[in-house]
Design an enzyme around this catalytic site. Structure first.
Site, PDB file in Angstrom:
ATOM      1  N   ASP A  77     -16.362 -39.401   6.945  1.00 49.78           N
ATOM      2  CA  ASP A  77     -15.931 -39.206   5.560  1.00 49.78           C
ATOM      3  C   ASP A  77     -17.089 -39.484   4.607  1.00 49.78           C
ATOM      4  OD1 ASP A  77     -15.672 -41.936   6.374  1.00 49.78           O
ATOM      5  OD2 ASP A  77     -14.500 -42.369   4.574  1.00 49.78           O
ATOM      6  N   GLU A 140     -14.065 -44.845   6.329  1.00 49.90           N
ATOM      7  CA  GLU A 140     -14.978 -45.981   6.146  1.00 49.90           C
ATOM      8  C   GLU A 140     -15.246 -46.201   4.675  1.00 49.90           C
ATOM      9  OE1 GLU A 140     -18.515 -48.479   5.883  1.00 49.90           O
ATOM     10  OE2 GLU A 140     -18.274 -46.474   5.059  1.00 49.90           O
TER      11      GLU A 140
HETATM   12 ZN   LIG Z   1     -21.704 -45.157   5.452  1.00 49.56          ZN
END
Ligand SMILES: [Zn+2]
Length: 387
Positions: A77, A140
């Site tokens: 992401d 994340e």
């Molecule tokens: Zn990163």
């Protein structure tokens, strides 16, 4: 091959928690590996829109879980782009030796480098006495609740936790390989309220002014080091981020004063030691203190095989050993450490992460790919040492 893969990945706008078909692309790449006596196991999970992928390679017929296991981890992401980019942020445009686009540094270069390195390594030589895996998440940059942590819980239940892990976050400063992160500081947030009694400024004897209460003590709080650090960690500093009280008038003294702060802590400080310190400073002042640990510090010692071998490869490839660092914010590496996995982070430079016109130097991704190839060769040859 890492460059072509990077461009393909950058063209997919996988803003957290979207995955945009990246896992299908990677699974297809891995399924094309033509190596006899190699088997694979795939675990995919989806929770609250977050998708995770674990892909394991092991020698045919081996007892899964009994062999030394190296994992490469990362996130696919990216953060939103913002405006006024020189080139369209999901076009992966190549200009003057750089590839531009959101995620080029953080961290689609890292993912491309290890996926390509694994393909190349397995195609040239199968696995004998070890296992290799990747763990990817699409969360994340977000809350991280349903990402790596959940996946590691699943792996633990299935006795598939790796022994060591390389997270390919962008760790370098000037060129790939100048810095390995071998740990991270923790992070503790605090709110301190000095309790007073509001009143008319002309009758200070009838008030309890929290600003005056704090007065002489502030220097013992703002910016102080709470420990001396050690060879791996800087001292844990109390950093005040906000301080306020009063009503923006000149004739009323405030009821209370609120201070917000953060401590990026080494393992030498924790909630208890911070509370003790503040208690010692404020003594009998009327106050309330709230502390919340948002992440714990961790370290993978410099004498572990993972750090030594990786740094030896770096020295061969770039001519100089990497600096071993624990600086920066938190990353998913902390979850691996919490599960007892030896973990380090190595990736391309990070000078434009989350910024407009994010870009990666082509040389930096190629060197990262080469470092991973050589490291894989060492791991395959002497995997037992890494357990
Ligand atoms: Zn990163």
């Amino acid at each position: 091959m890492p460059l072509a893969l990077l461009k393909d990945l950058v063209k997919l706008p996988s803003i957290t928690p979207q995955e945009c078909g990246i896992y299908t692309m990677i699974k297809e790449k891995f399924s094309q590996i033509q190596t006899p006596l190699l088997e694979s196991l795939v675990i995919e999970q989806e929770n609250n829109g977050v998708k995770n992928l674990f892909y394991l390679f092991y020698p045919k017929g081996a007892d899964i879980g009994a062999l030394p296991h190296l994992c490469f981890a990362g996130h696919i992401d990216v953060v939103p782009t913002g405006e006024n980019w020189q080139y369209e942020p999901f076009s992966a445009k190549e200009v003057d030796g750089y590839i531009y686009g959101r995620g080029t540094q953080d961290m689609k270069s890292g993912v491309s480098a290890f996926v390509s390195a694994i393909c190349q390594s397995l195609e040239s030589q199968s696995l004998e006495n070890c296992m290799l895996s990747i763990l990817l998440t699409s969360d994340e940059e977000g809350d991280g609740i349903y990402g790596t942590k959940i996946m590691l819980e699943t792996l633990q239940k299935r006795h598939l936790l790796p022994h060591c892990c390389i997270v390919a976050e962008p760790t370098s400063t000037h060129h790939t390989g100048d810095t390995i992160k071998i740990g991270r500081r923790g992070s503790i947030n605090g709110t301190l309220i000095i309790e007073g009694k509001q009143g008319h400024v002309a009758y200070p004897q009838k008030c309890l002014n929290p600003i005056e209460l704090l007065g002489s003590k502030l220097g013992l709080l703002a910016g102080v080091n709470l420990d001396n650090g050690n060879s791996y960690f800087e001292p844990s500093k109390l950093v005040i981020t906000d301080i306020r009280g009063g009503m923006e008038v000149v004739n009323v003294t405030p009821q209370n004063l609120k201070i917000m702060f953060n401590v990026r802590n080494s393992p030498l400080s924790n909630e208890d030691s911070i509370r003790n310190y503040i208690e010692g400073v404020l003594d009998t002042l009327p106050y309330t203190l709230t502390l919340k640990t948002s992440s714990l510090p961790f370290i993978t010692e410099s004498n572990t095989e993972l750090v030594k071998s990786l740094n030896a490869v770096i020295e061969t490839k770039v001519g100089k050993k990497a600096e071993l660092s624990t600086s920066g914010g938190t990353s998913d590496a902390r979850f691996f450490s919490a599960f007892g996995v030896k973990v380090v982070e190595l990736g391309v430079p990070n000078d434009r992460i989350h910024a407009i016109n994010e870009r990666v130097k082509i040389d930096d991704i190629l060197i990262l790919h080469d470092i991973f190839i050589d490291f894989l060769a060492i791991f395959k040859k002497s995997a037992r040492k890494f357990v």
